[in-house]
Write a protein that holds these residues in place. Structure first.
Motif, mmCIF file in Angstrom:
data_model
loop_
_atom_site.group_PDB
_atom_site.id
_atom_site.type_symbol
_atom_site.label_atom_id
_atom_site.label_comp_id
_atom_site.label_asym_id
_atom_site.label_seq_id
_atom_site.Cartn_x
_atom_site.Cartn_y
_atom_site.Cartn_z
ATOM 1 N N CYS A 176 0.856 -1.196 0.000
ATOM 2 C CA CYS A 176 0.000 0.000 0.000
ATOM 3 C C CYS A 176 0.888 1.241 0.000
ATOM 4 O O CYS A 176 1.292 1.715 1.063
ATOM 5 C CB CYS A 176 -0.921 0.006 1.218
ATOM 6 N N PRO A 177 1.224 1.787 -1.155
ATOM 7 C CA PRO A 177 2.106 2.962 -1.200
ATOM 8 C C PRO A 177 1.468 4.225 -0.648
ATOM 9 O O PRO A 177 2.167 5.137 -0.216
ATOM 10 C CB PRO A 177 2.442 3.105 -2.680
ATOM 11 N N LYS A 178 0.128 4.308 -0.656
ATOM 12 C CA LYS A 178 -0.568 5.486 -0.135
ATOM 13 C C LYS A 178 -1.439 5.087 1.049
ATOM 14 O O LYS A 178 -2.330 4.251 0.905
ATOM 15 C CB LYS A 178 -1.413 6.142 -1.226
ATOM 16 N N MET A 179 -1.163 5.694 2.199
ATOM 17 C CA MET A 179 -1.877 5.350 3.425
ATOM 18 C C MET A 179 -2.166 6.617 4.216
ATOM 19 O O MET A 179 -1.547 7.661 3.984
ATOM 20 C CB MET A 179 -1.041 4.386 4.267
ATOM 21 N N PRO A 180 -3.099 6.552 5.185
ATOM 22 C CA PRO A 180 -3.392 7.737 6.005
ATOM 23 C C PRO A 180 -2.188 8.173 6.837
ATOM 24 O O PRO A 180 -1.448 7.343 7.368
ATOM 25 C CB PRO A 180 -4.533 7.257 6.913
ATOM 26 N N ASP A 181 -1.977 9.488 6.909
ATOM 27 C CA ASP A 181 -0.960 10.078 7.775
ATOM 28 C C ASP A 181 -1.654 10.739 8.964
ATOM 29 O O ASP A 181 -2.751 11.285 8.822
ATOM 30 C CB ASP A 181 -0.126 11.118 7.019
ATOM 31 N N TYR A 182 -0.992 10.716 10.112
ATOM 32 C CA TYR A 182 -1.604 11.253 11.332
ATOM 33 C C TYR A 182 -0.689 12.269 12.005
ATOM 34 O O TYR A 182 0.538 12.121 11.966
ATOM 35 C CB TYR A 182 -1.895 10.122 12.330
ATOM 36 N N ASP A 183 -1.296 13.281 12.594
ATOM 37 C CA ASP A 183 -0.582 14.212 13.455
ATOM 38 C C ASP A 183 -0.781 13.791 14.898
ATOM 39 O O ASP A 183 -1.891 13.414 15.299
ATOM 40 C CB ASP A 183 -1.107 15.642 13.276
ATOM 41 N N ALA A 184 0.281 13.856 15.689
ATOM 42 C CA ALA A 184 0.184 13.469 17.091
ATOM 43 C C ALA A 184 -0.664 14.481 17.866
ATOM 44 O O ALA A 184 -0.760 15.652 17.498
ATOM 45 C CB ALA A 184 1.575 13.371 17.709
ATOM 46 N N VAL A 185 -1.276 14.005 18.937
ATOM 47 C CA VAL A 185 -2.076 14.846 19.829
ATOM 48 C C VAL A 185 -1.333 14.987 21.151
ATOM 49 O O VAL A 185 -0.911 13.990 21.743
ATOM 50 C CB VAL A 185 -3.470 14.237 20.070
ATOM 51 N N PHE A 186 -1.174 16.240 21.607
ATOM 52 C CA PHE A 186 -0.514 16.523 22.882
ATOM 53 C C PHE A 186 -1.557 17.098 23.841
ATOM 54 O O PHE A 186 -2.198 18.105 23.536
ATOM 55 C CB PHE A 186 0.635 17.521 22.703
ATOM 56 N N THR A 187 -1.722 16.466 24.978
ATOM 57 C CA THR A 187 -2.679 16.985 25.959
ATOM 58 C C THR A 187 -2.076 18.201 26.654
ATOM 59 O O THR A 187 -0.856 18.411 26.609
ATOM 60 C CB THR A 187 -3.026 15.905 26.995
ATOM 61 N N PRO A 188 -2.884 19.033 27.317
ATOM 62 C CA PRO A 188 -2.335 20.219 28.005
ATOM 63 C C PRO A 188 -1.363 19.834 29.127
ATOM 64 O O PRO A 188 -1.480 18.772 29.739
ATOM 65 C CB PRO A 188 -3.590 20.899 28.572
ATOM 66 N N TRP A 189 -0.407 20.737 29.373
ATOM 67 C CA TRP A 189 0.513 20.541 30.494
ATOM 68 C C TRP A 189 -0.247 20.682 31.813
ATOM 69 O O TRP A 189 -1.062 21.583 31.973
ATOM 70 C CB TRP A 189 1.639 21.574 30.469
#
Length: 240
Positions: free
Chosen positions: A167-180
């Motif tokens: 599968c050369p094309k797949m979903p990309d994701y951005d990481a989620v950072f919770t509040p400090w």
């Protein structure tokens, strides 16, 4: 006494052409696919890398190699890397050897991977210091890092004589950072969603991998909170 020896070993030409090194050539060909696939995992979960306390490249390579050797349908030198058949092999990988993620957060995070929405849902239970939450008291603040990625199977292509991603094309994701938050403060339960940046249809021959970690921070001179590198804990929680 001093012993001097000349340069030895087989030449590159001999390794590439001699029948005696046929097995070596087969393993070298397979190893290229292993390193490509493991790099795909590491790059997809790049947000968890600063939380590791050792070099994770070798251990991830070792896991991917085990998945490759599990392929008994193809001959040595052409064995596929079928994550879709063996997703559990990497579902509990730890990024730490000193302080494990499960020893900091001692209650499971509920992870739901929705195939229709191509998203990952995460439910974080209420965290109470000293009860189910044991952060490092040397640091003032902490936050959770939630990361997801897609990983493709790799198969040998007879026409090009090399391994290619299924599968050369797949979903990309951005990481989620919770509040400090202060490390000694109880935290209420919360639900987060790690959504894709680019959406591609889910096809056979790929899996999605989700990992989580805890990152520590300290106040800077300007009043902001800065992450402390290589001080947290992380692990892969689910792969399907």
């Amino acid at each position: 006494k001093i012993i001097m020896r000349g340069k030895g070993g087989a030449s590159k030409r001999k390794i590439k052409t001699s029948p005696d090194f046929e097995t070596t050539r087969q393993l070298n060909s397979e190893w290229k696919a292993v390193t490509r696939a493991s790099a795909e995992i590491r790059m997809g979960l790049y947000s968890l890398k600063p939380l590791a306390d050792y070099n994770t490249s070798g251990p991830i390579n070792a896991i991917v190699k085990k998945i490759q050797t599990a392929d008994t349908d193809r001959p040595k030198g052409k064995r596929s890397i079928l994550f879709s058949r063996q997703p559990d092999f990497i579902s509990s990988f730890q990024f730490n050897r000193k302080t494990l993620f499960d020893s900091v957060i001692r209650q499971p995070l509920s992870v739901t991977i929705d195939p229709s929405l191509v998203a990952v849902g995460v439910f974080i239970p209420a965290l109470t210091p000293g009860l189910n939450f044991f952060p490092n008291p040397r640091y003032a603040y902490c936050q959770l890092v939630l990361a997801a990625t897609s990983v493709s199977d790799y198969s040998f292509d007879e026409e090009s004589d090399k391994f290619n991603a299924v599968c050369p094309k797949m979903p990309d994701y951005d990481a989620v950072f919770t509040p400090w938050v202060p490390v000694n403060m109880p935290q209420p339960s919360a639900t987060y969603q790690v959504g894709p940046v680019t959406i591609h249809s889910l096809t056979p021959g790929m899996i999605r991998v989700f990992g989580a970690g805890i990152q520590y921070g300290m106040p800077a001179a300007d009043g902001s909170i800065q992450p402390v590198p290589y001080s947290g804990s992380a692990r892969i929680l689910k792969s399907v």
